[in-house]
Design an enzyme around this catalytic site. Sequence first.
Site, short mmCIF file in Angstrom:
data_model
loop_
_atom_site.label_atom_id
_atom_site.label_comp_id
_atom_site.label_asym_id
_atom_site.label_seq_id
_atom_site.Cartn_x
_atom_site.Cartn_y
_atom_site.Cartn_z
N GLU A 177 0.80 -1.23 0.00
CA GLU A 177 0.00 0.00 0.00
C GLU A 177 0.83 1.27 0.00
OE1 GLU A 177 -2.81 -0.42 3.22
OE2 GLU A 177 -3.51 -2.36 2.48
N ASN A 220 2.03 -5.19 -3.15
CA ASN A 220 0.62 -5.50 -2.84
C ASN A 220 -0.13 -4.20 -2.56
OD1 ASN A 220 -1.35 -7.64 -2.13
ND2 ASN A 220 -1.24 -6.78 -0.06
N HIS A 257 -10.58 -5.95 -2.24
CA HIS A 257 -11.63 -5.70 -1.25
C HIS A 257 -12.74 -4.96 -2.00
CE1 HIS A 257 -9.15 -6.99 2.07
NE2 HIS A 257 -8.20 -6.16 1.71
N GLU A 285 -6.36 -10.57 -1.12
CA GLU A 285 -7.15 -10.32 0.10
C GLU A 285 -8.64 -10.26 -0.24
OE1 GLU A 285 -5.67 -6.93 2.27
OE2 GLU A 285 -3.58 -7.46 1.91
N ASP A 287 -12.43 -10.13 -0.58
CA ASP A 287 -13.72 -10.16 0.11
C ASP A 287 -14.64 -9.21 -0.63
OD1 ASP A 287 -12.71 -7.70 1.11
OD2 ASP A 287 -12.26 -8.55 3.08
O1 9MR Z 1 -7.55 -7.96 8.43
C1 9MR Z 1 -6.64 -7.15 9.09
C2 9MR Z 1 -7.24 -6.64 10.38
O2 9MR Z 1 -7.42 -7.71 11.29
C3 9MR Z 1 -6.36 -5.58 10.97
O3 9MR Z 1 -7.01 -5.02 12.09
C4 9MR Z 1 -6.06 -4.52 9.94
C5 9MR Z 1 -5.17 -3.47 10.49
O4 9MR Z 1 -4.86 -2.49 9.57
O5 9MR Z 1 -5.45 -5.11 8.82
C6 9MR Z 1 -6.28 -6.00 8.19
O6 9MR Z 1 -5.67 -6.50 7.02
C7 9MR Z 1 -5.34 -5.54 6.04
C8 9MR Z 1 -4.15 -6.06 5.29
O7 9MR Z 1 -3.10 -6.34 6.17
C9 9MR Z 1 -3.70 -5.06 4.23
N1 9MR Z 1 -4.78 -4.71 3.35
C10 9MR Z 1 -5.98 -4.30 3.99
C11 9MR Z 1 -6.44 -5.33 5.01
C12 9MR Z 1 -7.79 -4.94 5.55
O8 9MR Z 1 -7.71 -3.76 6.29
#
Ligand code: 9MR
Length: 682
Positions: A177, A220, A257, A285, A287
């Site tokens: 990101e 990513n 997402h 990722e 969903d």
């Molecule tokens: O799913 C993850 C969640 O449990 C955490 O609280 C969050 C913190 O920023 O990160 C989520 O996973 C993220 C991933 O690492 C990077 N892309 C976005 C995902 C969803 O926020």
Amino acid sequence: MALTPRRGRTRASLLGLLAATVMTTAGLAGTAGAATSPAQAQTATGSAKASTLGAQAAQSGRYFGAAVAAGKLGDTTYAGILNREFNMVTPENEMKWDTIERSRGSFNFAPADQIANHATSRGQRLRGHTLVWHSQLPSWVSSIGDATTLRSVMKNHITTTMAHYKGKIYAWDVVNEAFADGGGGQHRPSVFQNLLGDGFIEEAFRTARSADPAAKLCYNDYNIEDWNAAKTQGVYRMVRDFKARGVPIDCVGFQAHFGSGGPPTSFQTTLSSFAALGVDVQITELDIAQAPAAAYTNTTRACMNVPRCTGITVWGIRDSDSWRAGEKPLLFDNNGNKKAAYNATLTALGGTPAATKAATSPTASLPSSFKWNSSGILMSPKPDATHNIAGLKDPTVVRHNGKWHVFASVASASGYNLVYLSFTDWSQAASATHHYLDRSAIGTGYRAAPQVFYFAPQNKWYLVYQTGNASYSTNSDISNPNGWSAPKNFYSAMPDIIKQNIGNGYWVDMWVICDSANCYLFSSDDNGHLYRSQTTLAQFPNGFTNTVIAAQDSNKYALFEASNIYKVQGSNQYLLIVEAIGSDGKRYFRSWTSSSIAGSWTQLAASEANPFARANNTAFPAGAWTKDISHGELIRAGTDQTLTINPCQLQYLYQGMNPNAGGDYNTLPWRLGLLTQTNSAC
Ligand code: 9MR
């Protein structure tokens, strides 16, 4: 009827000729022959169907993974699904900086090791997520104030973490990101960006390659699925630059997402465009809000259609495990039951849950017979002081930036050229300005039968047309008729196989279509042969070789000219339509489908009695102004080189003419109209 071919070629005047020719329909029932390619043979043979996501993905050499939380491994429902369905695991949070190196130099691998051990002991592979990210970053890192310290801290974090998991990780999200939302595709502010500048991403990748040369190194990000987004283009430019300069990068992760609409329509274009740069692409990722089955299908198919899309990971197992739990975005409900989206995904991977079997049938969305309504005449020639035009013909069309962009041949006794029109609505087509392209670098002389598409890997519009050879021009702006480059030829000369088979025909109607690896150039000879040449996506527009007969018919009128080939959206099907001349001397279209552009082609609606489009399956509520349904093109779902059509409510822009008109072929009064399918199977 005397033919009046000009140098180069002229479309044969068969309308008159046919009056004296006894046509039999027997020949029309024949299948257009085609060589079977190895790819086709493989598809036809198929593989055994599996009943889990991971096993089914493996059938095509892909993986199907899930984000996993260490704290849930003791939940038997959770672990049961994980072990049964998935063959790739991403620690959801356990490999992030704030867990692994909460304080400087003190590394805690215990939670991530728990997941790694669970996975490796069951033969599941691991994606490492993530080494350098502005979020979930401990404050001791974000408060560093000088580049030297930060560089050393970043490199140490990458090296130490990767060393710990060396040999166990399939792919690492090295940087996560780093690009900003919206804007012009630039990096987002972060401590890394602010202190180390744009080069921090490159430094991270170079460090990572040294730390574990066997791991694939990925960039990513989210909101990079839409090819038209500035953020996507920013990442694309970075990857292209890395590949050009030898900066190590092996893959790009698209987080995916999605909202309930699922992926943007250009998602497959995005995946294939990145893949064409020489990287693997992965959905990392996934969903989707409310998990609509169709949205999961579309996402999965986009990956399946791109050979370098190596796998899909969903971001959690049950809805209740999701970071978006309220939107129920996953494949299993809170109790661990499979949802409709699960079946859709398994089906799209090639599996066969009983409930969705129909959706995988090759022509599920295309009916085996067609019915159409035709518009009246929408576009007619607009001669001007220097262009004396008799016929407006051979249209090609795309929808881009809220407008239709139509290119067509213009014909008269003195020859052929091309014209461009654009308008927002079909009702405005008649009043659109006609821009003659002989005023651009395309120039004067014989130019006909255009095909337009956006070649995404080069960010350029291509206009393909015939000049005696197969030619093309390019333009960075489809709406600028003066922007087209001078003609270039695809071939140095007519390929030998065409010379050997063309007889008294003409080499006409060039058509380009690409899949994620190759581009194909089709052409016809008005003598019963459809030819196909091939090059790679990377080499296009150069390198067209291996010209073969893609389809043939001993009755040349049954497989005459004006072929269109399209990818059918939401299926692994291609549609071929070829113009034929019926027993009444009138033009009509036959159709075939195939699972590969290289064939072989199976008849769909391919006879005079059951045509793809002919006067006998077309109603003319505005008046029957034509009996010919002749050279044109289907309305596409997008603009790119994949030529994707939505099989629901097809529309076909075509040339027709007053049935009483006659005379020299080049002076016939062709006009353009639009067919709309009235028996959509969707
Ligand atoms: O799913 C993850 C969640 O449990 C955490 O609280 C969050 C913190 O920023 O990160 C989520 O996973 C993220 C991933 O690492 C990077 N892309 C976005 C995902 C969803 O926020």
